[in-house]
Design an enzyme around this catalytic site. Sequence first.
Site, mmCIF file in Angstrom:
data_model
loop_
_atom_site.group_PDB
_atom_site.id
_atom_site.type_symbol
_atom_site.label_atom_id
_atom_site.label_comp_id
_atom_site.label_asym_id
_atom_site.label_seq_id
_atom_site.Cartn_x
_atom_site.Cartn_y
_atom_site.Cartn_z
ATOM 1 N N HIS A 41 44.852 43.256 37.448
ATOM 2 C CA HIS A 41 44.441 42.511 36.256
ATOM 3 C C HIS A 41 42.924 42.360 36.216
ATOM 4 C CE1 HIS A 41 45.028 39.265 33.160
ATOM 5 N NE2 HIS A 41 43.858 38.875 33.647
ATOM 6 N N GLU A 42 42.348 41.880 37.310
ATOM 7 C CA GLU A 42 40.902 41.651 37.339
ATOM 8 C C GLU A 42 40.124 42.968 37.379
ATOM 9 O OE1 GLU A 42 39.722 38.845 36.684
ATOM 10 O OE2 GLU A 42 41.578 37.705 36.879
ATOM 11 N N HIS A 45 39.701 44.186 33.845
ATOM 12 C CA HIS A 45 38.596 43.525 33.154
ATOM 13 C C HIS A 45 37.268 44.186 33.526
ATOM 14 C CE1 HIS A 45 40.887 40.346 31.363
ATOM 15 N NE2 HIS A 45 41.167 39.715 32.488
#
Length: 239
Positions: A41-42, A45
């Site tokens: 997820h990170e 980003h």
Amino acid sequence: MFDRRILYVILAILVVMSLGSMDWLSLLLTLPAVIIAITFHEFAHAWMADKLGDTTPRYQGRLTLNPLAHLDPIGSILLIFAHVGWGKPVQINPNNFTSNKSRSACEALVSLAGPAMNFIIAIILTLVSMLLSALAPQTFLYSYAGNLIGILIYMTITVNIGLGVFNLIPLPPLDGEKIFRHILPYRAVEWLDRNAYTLNLIFLVLWITGLLSFVVSPVIDFVQSGIFWLVGKIVGLFL
């Protein structure tokens, strides 16, 4: 943003409440799922920001799949015990974007990349699970090792969907608020900025009272059922 000390209090309360009914085997099997979900997820980003021209995440060591760069202790523990959580936020500098898209659009894309990655992982692992069940049922379904792998895959699917849906809630400090504000008129964005602290408190109250889970859980179930249905149809076309 609300006082981080409040999160420590919530963390302690949720952990204590969960200890009595905790299935420790499930906890152990959830750990890899949490690490995978938050890390990807990170990373998503950071990757999207980098692609749009902002190298801040790259310089801060976030353009990596090393979990140590992305795991937030509080967010990770809450994801395990309370099934909602977060990773270490990826810092960006919107002034660095070089894309021909607007700054608002770039910020929305960076925010969307995290939940999108979680859904992609869930789809891929659902496909893997169904293929293993169809092509190697004796190994995957009827052996201890196969069952263990199946549980790990299922846990990872569930955690990724949960993290993706949770982060799409249009309340700060979640990704959904940053995505949602891109489509709002200027006055509405100004209102969000003026009332950011109040909206954070609303999010906190909804979370503590369980009302957030009451709303989010059916959405998670719906998304998971939809992914299983879609992947099942795709697998059925080739098997």
